[in-house]
Design a protein around this motif. Structure first.
Motif, PDB file in Angstrom:
ATOM      1  N   THR A 163       0.813  -1.207   0.000  1.00 56.71           N
ATOM      2  CA  THR A 163       0.000   0.000   0.000  1.00 56.71           C
ATOM      3  C   THR A 163       0.851   1.262   0.000  1.00 56.71           C
ATOM      4  O   THR A 163       0.346   2.343  -0.286  1.00 56.71           O
ATOM      5  N   GLY A 164       2.115   1.137   0.334  1.00 56.21           N
ATOM      6  CA  GLY A 164       2.965   2.319   0.351  1.00 56.21           C
ATOM      7  C   GLY A 164       3.757   2.506  -0.920  1.00 56.21           C
ATOM      8  O   GLY A 164       4.599   3.396  -1.008  1.00 56.21           O
ATOM      9  N   PHE A 166       2.976   3.686  -3.739  1.00 54.67           N
ATOM     10  CA  PHE A 166       2.713   4.886  -4.526  1.00 54.67           C
ATOM     11  C   PHE A 166       3.528   6.076  -4.038  1.00 54.67           C
ATOM     12  O   PHE A 166       4.181   6.760  -4.817  1.00 54.67           O
ATOM     13  N   ASP A 167       3.493   6.346  -2.732  1.00 53.45           N
ATOM     14  CA  ASP A 167       4.182   7.542  -2.230  1.00 53.45           C
ATOM     15  C   ASP A 167       4.868   7.318  -0.884  1.00 53.45           C
ATOM     16  O   ASP A 167       5.172   8.276  -0.175  1.00 53.45           O
ATOM     17  N   PRO A 170       2.176   4.386   3.626  1.00 53.33           N
ATOM     18  CA  PRO A 170       1.254   3.245   3.642  1.00 53.33           C
ATOM     19  C   PRO A 170       0.059   3.396   4.570  1.00 53.33           C
ATOM     20  O   PRO A 170      -0.956   2.730   4.374  1.00 53.33           O
ATOM     21  N   ASN A 175      -4.319   5.207   0.413  1.00 54.66           N
ATOM     22  CA  ASN A 175      -3.464   4.135  -0.093  1.00 54.66           C
ATOM     23  C   ASN A 175      -4.000   2.735   0.212  1.00 54.66           C
ATOM     24  O   ASN A 175      -3.359   1.741  -0.135  1.00 54.66           O
TER      25      ASN A 175
END
Length: 486
Positions: A163-164, A166-167, A170, A175
């Protein structure tokens, strides 16, 4: 010497003639093109980073057309395509279901070895829904679960990434990844309260699953509520079936009360902890932990819960730009397909666009249905094609009413609140670092309707104020300052 007498000039007629000539040449300009370019230059925005389309909703005439064929990262404008495909491929009354099973061989219905819960991809499954499911299970006579619960996550065939990824954040709710079985979006809604005398911070969760603890390491220091995000950090630690949320940093001393939500990453642990808490609260007993296992033919259905209908869930997704809902809806599109991978879902969406005569470019790419991706890209022409279809086809017109209203609700509640703009626009927002997009419908002060697509991509550092530019642009459209006089 002969004197020539000059004709008398009728200045009234000349004036009308000049006005007619000026009106004629003004009509040769594409509506609004020059004023928009002037606005772009005044705000010092590179035109190559912008795509803007404005259409007269009645005639379909394009009044502004800037870089409409350039591929852009759309952000959450992607959710419009997810909503459209869902109404096309599912139905407005479609519902997700969450089911509970026990073994057909269970002789004692009061005490069972295991309970199996099968997720059906419900993106809005809440704590109340889980409590209702438990009450239905308890109504069958089951009192004790001796060996924990089985969780069937097989409804979606798509594996989850971190989930983390992307950026690197998390625990931020946006996310939260798709899941066949998830409750309350994995959220922890926390209230922070500062005691002015003791300078101690009390942290109170709205709901805390069993097996989840909060470790408060906060100190109090200078700052206001707006400094909370930059001064307070959250971390997960998991050990011996206990998930600890460690909260570090400096709590701002000028912030007496603060609500903050986060979403933990261990979906099954959160679900089991929520189930265990509610099961014990209902008077039941439970031992063991959870195990991932698919339902078999030997399992018997004993209870089920249905979600709200698709229309209600779509409204929440579009108004609040909920990423988990959009991801789960996107993957649900392949429910009746033998192939439930993400790639096949994309093909179904593309096919939906083409079969409904929405302009679809071969270079368009939708990554996951939510827009939270650096891979997705869409042609502004395709976005406008979708907006046109929504506006003109009775099967999809409801999407229009689901969009945020400027200055009133959803993601537009706190922006465009001026007396001029408030209530005049229904727009889907799309915002990432370097991305700012808007797409939807605008009504001018005179009551004229327009269709609008705005896409800005600039992944370099820049100093211009994009919010100020979009506000000025929308002011000019709503007030009709860009409209040439007839």
């Amino acid at each position: 010497m002969l004197r020539m007498r000059l004709p008398t000039i009728n200045y009234q007629i000349l004036s009308k003639f000049l006005i007619l000539i000026c009106s004629f040449f003004a009509s040769l300009y594409v509506f609004g093109q020059d004023p928009v370019e002037a606005l772009i230059k005044r705000h010092q925005i590179p035109e190559s980073k912008l795509s803007i389309i404005l259409e007269d909703a009645e005639s379909g005439k394009r009044l502004i057309d800037i870089n409409s064929n350039d591929s852009r990262s759309p952000g959450s404008v992607t959710k419009l395509f997810t909503a459209f495909a869902a109404l096309d491929l599912l139905s407005k009354k479609y519902q997700w279901r969450t089911e509970a099973y026990i073994s057909q061989n269970a002789n004692d219905r009061e005490k069972i070895d295991h309970l199996l819960i099968k997720g059906g991809g419900d993106p809005s499954f809440s704590i109340d829904d889980l409590e209702n499911l438990i009450l239905k299970i308890r109504a069958t006579g089951i009192q004790e679960i001796r060996g924990g619960i089985y969780l069937d996550q097989s409804f979606f065939g798509q594996r989850k990434k971190s989930t983390g990824s992307f950026d690197e954040s998390p625990l931020r709710p946006y996310n939260t990844m798709h899941s066949s079985l998830i409750v309350n979006s994995n959220k922890l809604d926390l209230n922070f309260n500062l005691n002015p005398q003791t300078k101690k911070i009390a942290i109170t969760p709205l709901f805390l699953p069993r097996g989840v603890k909060i470790q408060n390491n906060l100190s109090v220091g200078f700052g206001e509520c707006m400094d909370f995000r930059s001064q307070v950090g959250f971390e997960e630690q998991f050990s011996k079936k206990i998930l600890t949320i460690v909260i570090n940093g400096v709590y701002p001393d000028q912030c007496s009360n603060m609500d903050h939500d986060l979403a933990i990453t261990k979906t099954e642990h959160y679900f089991f902890g929520s189930f265990k808490k509610l099961w014990l609260d209902s008077g039941g007993t439970i031992n063991g932990y959870f195990k991932r296992q698919k339902k078999s033919e030997k399992d018997a259905l004993i209870a089920q819960i249905f979600s709200e209908d698709l229309n209600s869930v779509l409204k929440l997704m579009l108004k609040e730009s909920d990423n988990l809902i959009s991801r789960n809806i996107f993957l649900s599109l392949a429910e009746n397909s033998t192939r439930k991978k993400l790639r096949n879902t994309r093909k179904l969406v593309y096919k939906s666009m083409k079969e409904n005569n929405v302009f679809w470019h071969k270079r368009n790419f939708i990554d996951n249905g939510s827009g939270l991706s650096r891979k997705s890209n869409l042609k502004p022409d395709s976005v406008m094609g979708l907006i046109e279809k929504i506006d003109q086809d009775a099967r999809f017109i409801e999407i229009k009413s689901m969009l945020p209203i400027s200055g009133i609700d959803g993601t537009l509640k706190n922006i465009y609140q001026s007396s001029l703009l408030q209530g005049q626009m229904r727009l889907k927002t799309g915002t990432l670092n370097g991305v700012r997009c808007l797409a939807g419908f605008i009504t001018s002060t005179s009551g004229k309707d327009y269709r609008f697509v705005f896409m800005h991509n600039n992944f370099d550092e820049y100093e211009y104020d994009m919010r100020s530019f979009t506000t000025d642009l929308l002011n000019a459209i709503v007030s009709e300052e860009l409209i040439a006089s007839d």
